[in-house]
Design an enzyme around this catalytic site. Structure first.
Site, PDB file in Angstrom:
ATOM      1  CG  ASP A 221       0.723 -18.587 -31.584  1.00  0.00           C
ATOM      2  OD1 ASP A 221       1.633 -18.234 -32.024  1.00  0.00           O
ATOM      3  OD2 ASP A 221       0.040 -18.212 -30.653  1.00  0.00           O
ATOM      4  NE  ARG A 249      16.731 -14.416 -33.648  1.00  0.00           N
ATOM      5  CZ  ARG A 249      15.958 -14.460 -34.523  1.00  0.00           C
ATOM      6  NH1 ARG A 249      15.200 -15.503 -34.067  1.00  0.00           N
ATOM      7  NH2 ARG A 249      15.418 -13.633 -35.306  1.00  0.00           N
ATOM      8  CG  ASP A 251      11.782 -16.802 -34.190  1.00  0.00           C
ATOM      9  OD1 ASP A 251      12.600 -16.058 -35.111  1.00  0.00           O
ATOM     10  OD2 ASP A 251      10.580 -17.314 -34.373  1.00  0.00           O
ATOM     11  CE  LYS A 254       4.721  -6.022 -32.210  1.00  0.00           C
ATOM     12  NZ  LYS A 254       5.159  -5.011 -33.436  1.00  0.00           N
ATOM     13  CD  GLU A 279      12.369 -11.713 -35.063  1.00  0.00           C
ATOM     14  OE1 GLU A 279      11.902 -11.402 -35.970  1.00  0.00           O
ATOM     15  OE2 GLU A 279      11.572 -12.638 -34.543  1.00  0.00           O
ATOM     16  CG  HIS A 349      17.627 -14.186 -40.897  1.00  0.00           C
ATOM     17  ND1 HIS A 349      17.833 -13.394 -39.773  1.00  0.00           N
ATOM     18  CD2 HIS A 349      16.614 -15.151 -40.511  1.00  0.00           C
ATOM     19  CE1 HIS A 349      17.049 -13.591 -38.818  1.00  0.00           C
ATOM     20  NE2 HIS A 349      16.368 -14.573 -39.159  1.00  0.00           N
ATOM     21  CG  ASP A 350      13.834 -12.097 -40.367  1.00  0.00           C
ATOM     22  OD1 ASP A 350      13.919 -13.128 -41.277  1.00  0.00           O
ATOM     23  OD2 ASP A 350      13.964 -12.411 -39.399  1.00  0.00           O
TER      24      ASP A 350
HETATM   25  C1  NOJ Z   1      11.811 -14.123 -37.271  1.00  0.00           C
HETATM   26  C2  NOJ Z   1      12.704 -15.152 -37.836  1.00  0.00           C
HETATM   27  O1  NOJ Z   1      13.990 -14.217 -37.854  1.00  0.00           O
HETATM   28  C3  NOJ Z   1      12.263 -15.210 -39.349  1.00  0.00           C
HETATM   29  O2  NOJ Z   1      13.116 -15.552 -40.016  1.00  0.00           O
HETATM   30  C4  NOJ Z   1      11.264 -16.589 -39.066  1.00  0.00           C
HETATM   31  O3  NOJ Z   1      10.652 -16.703 -40.263  1.00  0.00           O
HETATM   32  C5  NOJ Z   1      10.110 -15.934 -38.359  1.00  0.00           C
HETATM   33  N1  NOJ Z   1      10.661 -15.060 -36.885  1.00  0.00           N
HETATM   34  C6  NOJ Z   1       9.446 -17.247 -37.710  1.00  0.00           C
HETATM   35  O4  NOJ Z   1      10.239 -18.055 -36.856  1.00  0.00           O
END
Ligand code: NOJ
Ligand code: NOJ
Ligand code: CA
Length: 705
Positions: A221, A249, A251, A254, A279, A349-350
């Site tokens: 981190d 975008r 990542d 939060k 995100e 993708h998550d």
């Molecule tokens: C959110 C991403 O969308 C996810 O796929 C990724 O593994 C984590 N953040 C960490 O980067």
């Protein structure tokens, strides 16, 4: 941007406009507008999994799976593959107008101890180099050129939260989180002389603070309150902005201080404003006021997980119905200051893919039709148009092997992406419910005289629709989906009531009416924050071809360009804070006012404010307020906080990272607020600090009894 670049840009822009608009009259995507995406449709690509257009750049050794049977490894997809799929008409035929691609930067090469690799691009090693398995800088330039030549914007993923997997106690774990600045090592997780990483252990997600200042899983981190890291990440994103990207975008927003991200956004908007969205993951049914606050105050939009989870609940799981969905539409329109800027989706993708092997593809088709006619910037995850399936990571990231342009999903997308371009109601309009039960939802999007009405029936029985009223003018309307989803044609009579019709089981119908306004109407302003000297773009219609004026609050601002649908203004040096924007045409018609544009005091830096010995009773928290708009202009309602008190400093010390004007003498005080909002001020004189020109700084004071 310097004057020469501005000049070159405007010459290029005029040539572009000349060629584009002299040969076509239909509205179409305009890649020169990088801040208004409301009429765009994004296609999300996991670069490694989309298409292998150049096998010579594939990895060798234990991180590569040539047949992609091991979905944790690289499979060969690259930027050439995306270029090929633009050139062969697959992506242009689909109608999408923006691509969101995996983070393009160099990632770690090591195999993770659990057998994973960096194929997804989230494990950065050097932000100033490319991931060689996606291509080199020449390939990236060609991707941008090819996309732009086809009116497609390019959005890159960006991970300023962390580098890569690391373990404090084991330097041989993956690559030890090592991060490089164009080849020069900045530090690694177990050898960190510059203090560029946090060393606070992993987060248990128990609080917002804990998620920010501790590691997300095993990812090293960043300490974003470090001058080297702050500068490095801001320089890195500028490098990619210089490469011509159109959006970002971000990542894991939060998991980073909002203050640092606000300063990042102000840096981006002063350099080259592009649409940026973060995100902030939310689970099904989760509503988080911090998420709304972030979307409204940080300067960036968010992926709209409330929308995404809600549409999945209604159309995938069946755990809720259209009443719940409509409630989300109504409340989110209030909670988000700019709901049309939030980025909507049905899967990614998550999460599990929307399509399921066991059920028919119809639920995916219905969801796509709702997604593409709803408010927000719709995003389609690659392969949805081929009904790819897969429950969890990495099964939801399978390679795309079929490029069939005849699927229903492909056709629906193609129809509705072009409707988003031609009818501004889909980009800018409000949403009104016109007819509803648990199976049927008929909603209207309206902007000026432009109207789009969508009727969806998720049930297995047919409904006779009576007593439907819409804003569609009198006349007959054909289904814009050409009955791809069993839609109906309708007739509207003079009193705006729709003659009764049957809505078939599992049907979606879309009807539309387009008519430009002759009076000015603002649909979108982007970005919604900036400092004097920045450019801001206003989109809408009816501005007239002759130049009029634009008001920011009570000031008339300098116009950079003016057309009937788009105005660029230069932000003036007036009193900082929130102001409304209105457009006045040359013949003195005034537009709606677009509210709460935030004018910053000046260039921003991140300051860490710390107060010691601030004792509180249970339920009370400490906030900070001060004499600049970034600190609430002494208004306790606008105070920043609640401050943190567990990780970097511990109670009775409180701290918070805040974006404030650079090189400015600031006065401030701390206040305590209890659960019902009662305010207790510190006594004594105001604290004061002079902020640095650049980088970050910390100020520590004692609570004045
Ligand atoms: C959110 C991403 O969308 C996810 O796929 C990724 O593994 C984590 N953040 C960490 O980067
Ligand atoms: C109100 C507060 O009570 C006081 O402490 C502070 O100094 C002033 N605002 C600043 O104008
Ligand atoms: Ca390849």
């Amino acid at each position: 941007m310097n004057k020469r670049r501005l000049l070159m840009k405007s010459i290029a822009l005029s040539l572009f406009l000349f060629f584009t608009f002299s040969f076509s009259t239909a509205a179409q995507s305009d890649v020169s507008n990088k801040v208004d995406y409301s009429r765009d449709v994004i296609y999300q690509i996991v670069t490694d999994r989309f298409y292998d257009g150049d096998s010579t750049n594939n990895p060798s050794g234990n991180i590569y799976s040539s047949d992609c049977s091991n979905l944790h490894k690289y499979c060969g997809g690259d930027w050439q593959g995306i270029i090929d799929k633009i050139d062969d008409g697959y992506l242009t035929g689909l109608g999408i107008t923006a691509l969101w691609i995996s983070q393009p930067v160099e990632n770690v090469y090591a195999l993770h101890p659990s057998g994973y690799t960096s194929y997804h691009g989230y494990w950065a090693r050097d932000y100033k180099k490319t991931n060689p398995y996606y291509g080199d800088f020449n390939d990236f330039d060609r991707l941008i050129e090819t996309a732009h030549a086809n009116n497609i914007k390019v959005i890159v993923d960006f991970t300023p939260n962390h580098s890569s997997p690391a373990l404090e106690t084991d330097p041989s774990y993956a690559e030890n989180g090592a991060i490089y600045d164009n080849g020069t090592l900045l530090g690694s997780y177990s050898n960190d002389p510059l203090n560029i990483f946090h060393h606070n252990g992993g987060t248990d997600f128990s609080s917002y603070e804990d998620s920010i200042y501790r590691n997300l899983y095993d990812l090293a981190d960043y300490n974003l309150h470090n001058d080297t890291m702050d500068q490095y990440l801001k320089d890195s994103i500028k490098l990619w902005l210089d490469k011509g990207i159109d959006g970002i975008r971000v990542d894991a927003v939060k998991h980073m201080p909002e203050g640092w991200q606000t300063s990042l956004m102000s840096e981006i908007y002063a350099y080259e404003p592009v649409f940026t969205f973060g995100e902030w993951f939310l689970g099904s049914g989760e509503i988080d006021p911090q998420n709304h606050h972030f979307a409204n105050e940080s300067g960036m939009s968010l992926l709209d997980f409330q929308f995404g989870q809600s549409i999945r609940d209604v159309l995938k799981d069946g755990s809720s119905d259209w009443y719940d969905f409509h409630e989300m539409i109504d409340s989110s329109a209030v909670d988000y200051n700019e709901v049309i800027d939030q980025v909507t989706f049905i899967d990614n993708h998550d999460m599990s893919r929307f399509s399921e092997e066991a059920s028919s593809n119809r639920h995916t088709d219905i969801a796509l039709a709702v997604l593409l006619t709803s408010r927000g910037v719709p995003t389609i995850y690659y392969g949805t148009e081929q009904y790819l399936t897969g429950d969890s990571d990495p099964d939801n990231r399978k390679p795309l092997t079929n490029f069939d342009t005849s699927t229903n999903a492909y056709q629906i997308t193609s129809q509705l992406t072009s409707l988003r371009q031609s009818n501004p109601a889909l980009g800018y309009g409000d949403t009104n419910e016109r007819w509803i039960n648990s199976d049927v939802y008929i909603y209207e999007r309206k902007f000026g005289n432009n109207v789009v009405v969508t009727a969806v029936n998720r049930g297995h029985e047919s409904y006779n629709i009576t007593n439907l009223n819409t804003s569609l003018p009198e006349g007959g309307y054909n289904d814009e989906l050409n009955t791809l989803l069993d839609g109906a044609n309708i007739t509207v009579s003079s009193n705006s009531s729709v003659d009764s019709f049957n809505l078939s089981p599992r049907a979606v119908s879309v009807w539309q009416y387009t008519e430009s306004s002759t009076t000015p109407l603002i649909g979108h302003v982007g970005p919604m924050v900036g400092k004097a000297g920045n450019t801001v773009t206003i989109n809408g219609e009816g501005f007239g071809t002759e130049e009029g004026t634009v008001q920011l609050g009570s000031s008339t601002v300098e116009i950079q360009s003016w057309s009937d649908t788009e105005i660029e203004i230069l932000l003036p040096n007036i009193n900082p804070g929130k102001h409304d924007i209105t457009v006045n045409t040359a013949n003195n018609n005034s537009s709606n006012s677009y509210n709460d544009f935030e004018l910053l005091t000046g260039k921003q830096i991140t300051m860490r404010f710390v107060v010691n010995n601030a004792f509180t009773t249970l339920g009370s928290n400490v906030y900070i307020v001060g004499n600049v708009s970034e600190l609430g202009n002494w208004n306790p309602d606008e105070a920043i906080g609640p401050m943190f008190n567990q990780v970097v400093y511990e109670y009775p010390s409180w701290y918070y990272d805040i974006s404030v004007p650079a090189n400015e003498s600031i006065e401030f005080k701390f206040i305590k607020k209890d659960a019902v909002g009662n305010v207790e001020w510190e006594s004594g004189i105001n604290h004061s600090v002079t902020t640095p020109h650049d980088g970050t700084d910390t100020v520590i004071v004692d609570w004045q009894q």
